[in-house]
Design an enzyme around this catalytic site. Structure first.
Site, mmCIF file in Angstrom:
data_model
loop_
_atom_site.group_PDB
_atom_site.id
_atom_site.type_symbol
_atom_site.label_atom_id
_atom_site.label_comp_id
_atom_site.label_asym_id
_atom_site.label_seq_id
_atom_site.Cartn_x
_atom_site.Cartn_y
_atom_site.Cartn_z
ATOM 1 C CB CYS A 176 -0.987 -0.021 1.153
ATOM 2 S SG CYS A 176 -2.382 1.111 0.920
ATOM 3 C CG HIS A 216 -3.900 -3.680 3.573
ATOM 4 N ND1 HIS A 216 -2.718 -3.160 4.044
ATOM 5 C CD2 HIS A 216 -4.456 -2.701 2.809
ATOM 6 C CE1 HIS A 216 -2.563 -1.926 3.605
ATOM 7 N NE2 HIS A 216 -3.595 -1.625 2.846
#
Length: 239
Positions: A94, A191
């Site tokens: 990310c 994630h």
């Protein structure tokens, strides 16, 4: 003979949200199961980057966290480039995935400069891409995770995607790509944490590091029934 593997976590104080710490725990435990002694190092702003690092793991962070580490990351960018060019395996998620590219431009027009290991750029969007995501990869099979990002990442010609989106938005919700790869560096928006449900990627990072350091890797057969069950449940979850 004791075989050590040195694992570096980048910016755990500022870039460690959405369960990214689980990636470090997974690497350490699976390295032990494969017969190695993991040594964990942390790198935060102002630290000295350790030498002889075998695996690098970096997580996500809010825009403010990315802005906060920008100067320090640029200062160590040359060292990280050398490690990447020499084949050091890395996983960045990310926020650090974005900053391993050229820049992240927020929706307000503020540029946070990256270190350009990946040939990509990210632009802040008005809508968040949130939900379960499945990506198809020739090397790793189905990669399962959870995405939560408003940044839209576009790959340049010198960077390959991690995989093709099967379910979810991926890098930008437009071209069906997810993540990026450069040599042994993987970037992703997934994630979850990513590695507990995707042991094939964790083992690839460990094998790559061991081959580089010791010239060989003999895997242990690991009972992955819990990871397999977690994958099956995740695959059945709605977007």
């Amino acid at each position: 003979m004791t075989k050590n593997l040195s694992i570096l976590q980048l910016y755990p104080k500022d870039m460690n949200i959405y369960g990214d710490w689980g990636n470090v725990l997974t690497i350490m435990r699976r390295a032990q199961w494969h017969g190695y002694t993991p040594k964990l190092y942390e790198y935060n702003q102002g630290d000295t980057l350790p030498k002889d690092i075998d695996i690098i793991i970096g997580g996500g962070g809010q825009d403010s966290g990315q802005d906060k580490i920008q100067t320090d990351l640029l200062a160590i960018g040359t060292q990280l480039h050398e490690l990447a060019d020499n084949g050091t395996p890395m996983l960045v998620i990310c926020g650090l995935y974005q900053l391993f590219g050229h820049f992240f431009r927020t929706k307000e027009g503020h540029d946070i400069k990256g270190i350009s290991i990946f040939d990509l750029e990210t632009h802040g969007g008005s809508e968040r891409m949130i939900g379960n995501i499945v990506t198809g990869s020739e090397q790793f099979g189905e990669i399962i995770g959870y995405e939560n990002h408003s940044g839209q990442t576009f790959l340049g010609k010198n960077t390959q995607p991690l995989g093709k989106v099967i379910k979810g938005a991926g890098n930008n919700g437009q071209d069906d790509y997810e993540g990026a790869r450069y040599k042994n560096v993987i970037g992703s928006y997934m994630h979850g944490s990513l590695l507990p449900k995707n042991p094939a990627i964790a083992d690839w990072l460990i094998e790559t590091a061991a081959q580089r350091k010791y010239g060989e890797f003999t895997p242990t057969v690991i009972d992955d029934r819990f990871a397999t069950n977690a994958r099956l449940v995740a695959l059945q979850r709605p977007r």
